[in-house]
Write an enzyme that holds these catalytic residues in place. Structure first.
Site, PDB file in Angstrom:
ATOM      1  N   ASP A  75       0.860  -1.169   0.000  1.00 19.15           N
ATOM      2  CA  ASP A  75       0.000   0.000   0.000  1.00 19.15           C
ATOM      3  C   ASP A  75       0.905   1.230   0.000  1.00 19.15           C
ATOM      4  O   ASP A  75       2.109   1.111   0.251  1.00 19.15           O
ATOM      5  CB  ASP A  75      -0.907  -0.036   1.235  1.00 19.15           C
ATOM      6  CG  ASP A  75      -2.073   0.942   1.112  1.00 19.15           C
ATOM      7  OD1 ASP A  75      -2.169   1.637   0.094  1.00 19.15           O
ATOM      8  OD2 ASP A  75      -2.885   1.001   2.057  1.00 19.15           O
ATOM      9  N   ASN A  91      35.879 -37.632   8.476  1.00 18.00           N
ATOM     10  CA  ASN A  91      34.552 -37.049   8.280  1.00 18.00           C
ATOM     11  C   ASN A  91      34.128 -36.228   9.499  1.00 18.00           C
ATOM     12  O   ASN A  91      33.555 -35.141   9.381  1.00 18.00           O
ATOM     13  CB  ASN A  91      33.536 -38.166   8.022  1.00 18.00           C
ATOM     14  CG  ASN A  91      32.179 -37.633   7.627  1.00 18.00           C
ATOM     15  OD1 ASN A  91      32.066 -36.839   6.713  1.00 18.00           O
ATOM     16  ND2 ASN A  91      31.141 -38.074   8.327  1.00 18.00           N
TER      17      ASN A  91
END
Length: 907
Positions: A382, A743
């Site tokens: 708006d 890992n």
């Protein structure tokens, strides 16, 4: 197999955090039809009893009065009944949260591997794998608890309130705004347009009350509610649909128009809405677009793992002959291929982003809305408060032909003073003329008889006042065309003239000139009525006399023009959707530098089908004279063209569009229904604040993409290297334990990614999920690590004699160090398309974790723990070669970045 669901399942564990931000009223209607048939009989019977009971008897049974509870009574009842909250999840006990953080397929797979290692008396492997599980679980636990705390802190910044009558000790009652969660049975609440109904309530008084029940029933049209007792319910009409009871309003619905006073009969989980909430939560969460994007990427990596892991098992089983060891190695490869840090990275990155956004006056209600915020390429807004200062001043009060008129202002003041519905900024501007209270002698000469509340179909509202008890005056104000539709005459020079075509043309010329000057015009009309009528309705808004106009000025914001330029520079197009006059809106848009190439009016939107509207929505920038459903259709039309659409609104008329948008944005001063429908709340209604939020959303998303790109490319290269080595080596290229330790260390090095810096270039344009781009990235960068792994193999085989089983520990140690260092190095090489460290510097935290893990990786084979991992010290000469390999790896990766950027976008 666990793999097909493992990757995304652990991410879904974070729904306990995300659920804090879910907007419930938007989701319930999806389940409403089924849930309505499952209303517990006791709840349905109780509501029917309340609906059929006499109001005085009900108040007596609830132990309350028409003027409400005392503060002490309310406090005591709150302690007994608990907060008025639906679907509220208490903080999990630490032990239960720890279990949930552990309970995912990744941890279960590693635990199984640890058990096998223990049974085979491999103590070192058992310790390392157990450490890996513990680290992963604890990281997830800490991050989720921190995210939950951040969520609660952000929730506390945005609270909906209810208007409650509190009975004072002196017999007087006062209206107070209290948090909705503090409501208790017996509270008497006042409702008006824009309010959320805060609990299940029985109406005591109502005036033209229309309630939107879409959240409960899915029906878009509002229904009228009345305060009279419902006789059919009192007669035990079991066939009466509970939601259709005309004098009961339900938590989660909203007042579209009118006013009411109601008494709270049930709160929280004991409401009809609470029952629906339990039903929906029991059904499990619905995947959002963000989650779907994570899922797509997950499946890309899973498909790769499903192909590669069996190949690794078969190759090592046939070439080495030890199927058990091959099986353990394949399991280790599977663990290495699974980016188990993804849930933690996603959760912590989103939580950190939410906290960062809050510092920029942007409160995130749903964590996964951050990605849509960054992906937004069209913002619908708006004009009031975003392009303008949101400080409306009364500029002119003039008669029908444009001459100044105090009489018009007096009528407008009476209307604004006596109306009890939603007072907007125009009313507040009128009421600033407080001297009129004295001039009109309001309390001596006037009293209110009735009012006809505002709604978005009529776009006008009226009050009826009695002047000195000898006549009634119906005073109407509203949008010019809608007021003119109710007028049959106009007052000119003190005399009334028929509102014929010629006079109507003059009226429209006067109002058009005001609009062209950027003034918002409200028409004022009235008629005198003989006393005797006590209740008035919309039918009485007829035969009015036009008195004149009040015109308001809302100056443009100084920050609007630079904010629009900044949004455009970041790939966000702004479109203005307003219910205001097109001339006023166009003037405001031009004053802030927003190009207006034609205006699409609500009447034109109404006449278009969806395809035509999508074309028009693409072309136009300004849309004026829109009804709420027009805004919703425009948002959906833009989304149908592949845009990620944000909608910024703060009024009741904005709620449908907020729900339809990819990212609903409201402000903390908005009406309740707008705040409830929004994903993000701005603490300041400013496009510049919004632009800062968009950029931060892109930073968050960019950091998540970093991890996914790194995991994908690194995993691809590592498995390719494993396959090559498995074919040609007479021993395993690395032991399962060593692969798991590598890992684990690599995962720890990624913890700081959510805190990394992001290049300005990477947040200049919207970011979207693109699994295809990740696949291309993996194929381009993954093989580079394999090239240098093969060179490492050759170096260890030929230069250092690691060519047989007796010397396999040296081979394992050399590749362990090279693999870990190259994996951690790649983090910095591909975190940015720029030259690392010189053109793009990482955050200190990421640099510190990288250096620490690289140091640990070099120390392990050389230190006292090497024997536990079956590693051996490396010869000093190896490290010179290692530096050369890493420099070559970095150089080739940088060259590949140039090649990649010529063909693909960096995202």
């Amino acid at each position: 197999m666990h793999l097909p669901t493992s990757l995304f399942a652990s991410f879904l564990q974070s729904r306990r955090v995300l659920r804090h931000f879910r907007r419930p009223t938007i989701l319930w209607h999806e389940h409403a039809a089924g849930a309505r048939q499952q209303v517990p009989p006791a709840l349905a019977q109780g509501l029917r009893q309340v609906a059929g009971e006499d109001a005085a008897a009900l108040l007596l049974r609830l132990g309350t009065r028409e003027d409400g509870l005392t503060p002490g009574e309310a406090e005591a009842r709150l302690a007994k009944s608990g907060p008025n909250e639906v679907g509220h999840e208490k903080a999990l006990p630490l032990w239960l949260h720890l279990w949930l953080a552990y309970k995912n397929p990744f941890s279960l797979l590693l635990t199984a591997l640890a058990v096998i290692s223990y049974l085979t008396e491999d103590v070192a492997a058992t310790v390392v794998i157990a450490t890996m599980v513990a680290v992963s679980t604890l990281i997830r636990l800490v991050q989720e608890r921190r995210s939950g705390s951040a969520a609660e802190a952000l929730k506390a910044m945005v609270r909906n309130t209810a208007t409650v009558l509190r009975h004072g000790g002196d017999g007087q009652s006062v209206q107070q705004e209290v948090p909705m969660r503090a409501l208790v049975p017996g509270d008497v609440v006042h409702l008006s347009a824009g309010d959320m109904v805060p609990a299940d309530c029985r109406l005591l008084a109502a005036k033209d009350l229309f309630v939107g029940q879409a959240a409960m029933t899915g029906e878009s049209l509002p229904v009228e509610k009345f305060a009279t007792s419902h006789a059919a319910a009192a007669d035990g009409g079991a066939q009466t649909d509970v939601v259709a009871l005309p004098n009961i309003v339900f938590m989660g619905t909203n007042v579209v128009s009118g006013t009411a006073t109601a008494v709270v009969v049930s709160t929280g989980a004991r409401t009809y809405f609470g029952m629906l909430a339990d039903h929906v939560m029991a059904a499990g969460p619905t995947a959002t677009a963000f989650q779907a994007g994570v899922n797509q990427v997950s499946w890309l990596l899973i498909r790769f793992a499903l192909v590669m892991v069996p190949i690794v098992l078969l190759v090592n089983g046939f070439t080495k002959g030890d199927w058990m060891e091959a099986f353990l190695f394949a399991l280790s490869v599977a663990v290495g291929l699974t980016p188990e840090m993804l849930p933690m990275i996603v959760t912590s990155t989103l939580a950190k982003g939410a906290v960062q956004l809050s510092r920029r006056k942007v409160v995130v209600k749903r964590l996964d809305a951050i990605q849509n915020f960054g992906a937004m390429d069209i913002l619908c807004t708006d004009k009031t408060g975003t392009l303008t200062q949101d400080h409306i001043v009364l500029g002119r009060n003039i008669d029908v032909l444009g001459a100044p008129s105090d009489e018009v202002l007096e009528f407008a003041y009476l209307n604004s003073y006596y109306q009890t519905g939603l007072k907007n900024l125009l009313d507040h501007a009128v009421l600033e003329h407080a001297e009129l209270q004295v001039n009109l002698k309001l309390h001596e000469h006037y009293h209110k008889v009735d009012e006809i509340p505002f709604d978005f179909q009529r776009r006008r509202m009226s009050v009826v006042v009695s002047e000195r008890d000898d006549h009634h005056e119906l005073i109407c104000k509203g949008a010019v065309e809608e007021v003119l539709a109710a007028c049959s005459s106009a007052r000119i020079g003190g005399a009334e003239q028929p509102l014929d075509a010629a006079l109507l043309a003059r009226v429209r010329a006067v109002t058009a000139a005001l609009n062209a000057d950027g003034l918002r015009v409200v028409a004022v009309a009235m008629k005198e009525i003989t006393p005797g009528q006590a209740v008035y309705s919309v039918a009485d808004e007829a035969g009015l006399t036009l008195v004149g106009y009040i015109a308001f000025l809302d100056p443009p914001k100084e920050s609007a023009a630079p904010a629009l330029q900044a949004l455009a520079a970041h790939g966000v197009r702004v479109k203005v959707l307003t219910g205001d006059n097109d001339l006023v809106a166009a003037r405001v848009c031009r004053s802030v530098g927003l190009a207006v190439d034609g205006v699409l009016l609500g009447s034109a939107v109404e006449a278009m089908d969806d395809a035509q509207l999508a074309d028009a929505a693409e072309r136009h920038t300004l849309f004026a004279r829109l009804a709420p459903l027009h805004k919703e259709r425009l948002v959906r039309a833009l989304r149908s063209r592949g845009h990620v659409v944000g909608f910024l609104g703060d009024g009741i008329n904005d709620a449908p569009a907020l729900r339809a948008a990819d990212i609903g944005i409201s402000v903390d001063s908005a009406v309740d229904i707008a705040k409830e429908a929004a994903d993000i709340i701005l603490l300041e209604k400013s496009l510049m604040v919004l632009k800062e939020g968009v950029v931060e959303g892109r930073r968050v998303f960019s950091n998540m993409l970093k991890y996914i790109r790194m995991a994908a490319s690194s995993n691809f290269g590592n498995v390719f290297s494993v396959l090559l080595a498995s074919i040609f080596l007479p021993f395993l290229p690395m032991l399962p334990l060593q692969l798991l330790v590598q890992n684990l260390l690599y995962d720890i090095s990624q913890i700081a990614i959510p805190f990394d810096r992001v290049d300005d270039d990477l947040v200049r344009l919207p970011l979207h999920w693109n699994p295809g781009a990740i696949r291309s990235f993996m194929l381009c960068f993954g093989p580079i690590s394999s090239v240098f792994d093969v060179l490492t193999f050759a170096l260890l085989w030929h230069m250092f004699g690691a060519s047989d089983v007796a010397h396999q520990a040296l081979f394992h140690s050399g590749w362990f160090v090279e693999g870990l260092l190259s994996q951690t190095l790649i983090v910095h090489m591909i975190r940015s398309p720029r030259l690392p460290f010189l053109q793009s510097r990482p955050a200190a935290a990421l640099l510190a974790t990288t250096l620490a893990i690289m140091a640990v990786g070099v120390w392990l084979p050389m230190g006292p723990l090497a024997v536990y991992f079956k590693l051996v010290p490396l010869p000093p000469a190896y490290f010179g070669w290692l530096v050369a390999l890493l420099l070559g790896y970095a150089t080739l990766t940088q060259l590949m970045k140039r090649f990649y950027l010529r063909r693909f976008p960096w995202q």
